[in-house]
Design an enzyme around this catalytic site. Structure first.
Site, PDB file in Angstrom:
ATOM      1  N   LYS A  60      70.811 -36.398  31.570  1.00 35.04           N
ATOM      2  CA  LYS A  60      69.802 -36.250  32.633  1.00 35.04           C
ATOM      3  C   LYS A  60      69.758 -37.513  33.488  1.00 35.04           C
ATOM      4  O   LYS A  60      69.653 -37.455  34.713  1.00 35.04           O
ATOM      5  CB  LYS A  60      68.427 -35.954  32.007  1.00 35.04           C
ATOM      6  CG  LYS A  60      68.373 -34.555  31.377  1.00 35.04           C
ATOM      7  CD  LYS A  60      67.171 -34.324  30.475  1.00 35.04           C
ATOM      8  CE  LYS A  60      67.307 -32.962  29.784  1.00 35.04           C
ATOM      9  NZ  LYS A  60      66.248 -32.675  28.822  1.00 35.04           N
ATOM     10  N   GLN A 104      61.195 -35.909  26.223  1.00 32.20           N
ATOM     11  CA  GLN A 104      62.211 -35.134  25.512  1.00 32.20           C
ATOM     12  C   GLN A 104      61.648 -34.611  24.186  1.00 32.20           C
ATOM     13  O   GLN A 104      61.104 -35.375  23.384  1.00 32.20           O
ATOM     14  CB  GLN A 104      63.449 -36.011  25.259  1.00 32.20           C
ATOM     15  CG  GLN A 104      64.612 -35.270  24.651  1.00 32.20           C
ATOM     16  CD  GLN A 104      65.209 -34.201  25.570  1.00 32.20           C
ATOM     17  OE1 GLN A 104      65.317 -34.402  26.772  1.00 32.20           O
ATOM     18  NE2 GLN A 104      65.560 -33.058  24.998  1.00 32.20           N
ATOM     19  N   ASP A 129      59.452 -30.389  33.704  1.00 32.77           N
ATOM     20  CA  ASP A 129      59.963 -29.409  32.741  1.00 32.77           C
ATOM     21  C   ASP A 129      59.232 -28.066  32.830  1.00 32.77           C
ATOM     22  O   ASP A 129      59.660 -27.089  32.223  1.00 32.77           O
ATOM     23  CB  ASP A 129      59.794 -29.969  31.316  1.00 32.77           C
ATOM     24  CG  ASP A 129      61.117 -30.368  30.704  1.00 32.77           C
ATOM     25  OD1 ASP A 129      62.166 -29.892  31.174  1.00 32.77           O
ATOM     26  OD2 ASP A 129      61.090 -31.156  29.736  1.00 32.77           O
TER      27      ASP A 129
END
Ligand code: NDP
Length: 293
Positions: A60, A104, A129
């Protein structure tokens, strides 16, 4: 063993994601121009030592660099604890250079982390997200909000197949909050008739055999067999599993599925790269909204 002739068209997520990232570059540059040379910013928060999480976050961060996004990266010890993690999120919520925040998952086991509380602490407008409960609610209601990255990537790949929802049946295998449920809502919004299957579904093969579109998000290598598929089905394989030989494989038995599917995503090189492209796309969109573009 009988060899299968590959007939399906490959939905190449790797190539498509490169094209999407290219399209984001001028948008990021335009934002920087309007914003005192500050491009959109993505904060990545990694807690603990999980090797897979480190690989995902590294990919990412590399994508941010390619597109010209600023990456604010935080690596915390596994034992940092919920309170300090929430304090960092609060700081990032207040930082005007940060447009997107990614924590994460999964958070390390054996400590006091509450993932739902962490996700709810992220400002909904910075929720790159798309996991904040407010944004998940917006998805249910069909209102504008950040959409979870993997489901968004799945829908973008489905677009490439040309399959339209009206009169068509989609079967989603898996009901997680991050993939199965949101992808089902997105399919419903596109007028598919949607069935969601899970570990208690009585006859998975029968359900899958009725599908014009199959989305597999299970985490069991090669669970879905080619012979279960309707001729011409579009198959989107989200699963990432290690095969017996150590190689990555999906939830669909790719070789046998190729003989029946009209379009199929490979693993690797299908849904995975699209997830990263959609994360950056959500971050750029958040920056554009902040600047009223
Ligand atoms: P979860 O473990 O959260 O959910 C798995 C789902 O599969 C559950 O709903 C479970 O049912 C269902 N399931 C398990 N076994 C069976 C079975 N035998 N038959 C039918 N359903 C079954 O996984 P995620 O949704 O987080 O991830 C799914 C897969 O996608 C994983 O391989 C993961 O690595 C991958 N993934 C890939 C991403 C990418 O970018 N490509 C991003 C996110 C995930 P129940 O609810 O009843 O337990």
């Amino acid at each position: 063993m009988e060899s299968q002739v590959s007939k399906a068209n490959i939905l190449n997520g790797k190539e498509l994601s490169v094209a999407i990232l290219e399209q984001l570059k001028p948008r990021a540059a335009a934002i920087a121009k309007l914003n005192n040379d500050n491009p959109p910013g993505l904060a990545t928060v990694l807690v603990g030592e999980d090797p897979a999480s480190h690989v995902y976050v590294r990919n990412k961060r590399r994508a941010c660099e390619k597109v010209g996004l600023t990456n604010f990266h935080y690596e915390l010890e596994g034992n940092t604890g919920q309170a300090k993690l929430l304090a960092l999120i609060d700081e990032l919520n207040c930082n005007i250079e940060v447009d997107g925040i990614l924590v994460q998952l999964p958070l390390p086991k054996g400590f006091d982390y509450d993932e739902n509380e962490v996700l709810a602490a992220i400002a909904p407008t910075k929720d790159a997200d798309g996991f904040h409960p407010q944004n998940q609610g917006a998805l249910m209601q069909g209102t504008e909000a950040p959409v979870p990255c993997t489901p968004k990537g799945v829908m973008r790949l489905l677009d490439e197949s040309g399959m339209q929802g009206s009169g068509k049946h989609a079967v989603v295998v898996g009901r997680s909050n991050i993939v199965g449920k949101p992808v089902a809502m997105l399919l419903l919004a596109q007028n598919f008739t949607v069935t969601i299957c899970h570990s208690r579904t009585a006859d998975l093969a029968l359900e899958v055999s009725r599908a014009d579109v199959v989305v597999a998000a299970v985490g069991v290598a090669k669970l879905i067999k080619g012979e279960w598929l309707k001729q011409g089905a579009v198959v989107l394989d989200v699963g990432i599993n290690r095969g017996d030989d150590g190689k990555l494989v999906g939830d669909v038995d790719f070789d046998s599925a190729c003989a029946r599917a009209s379009y199929i995503t490979p693993v690797p090189g299908g849904v995975g790269p699209m997830t990263i492209a959609m994360l950056l796309s959500n971050t750029v969109e958040a920056a554009e909204q902040r600047l009223g573009l």
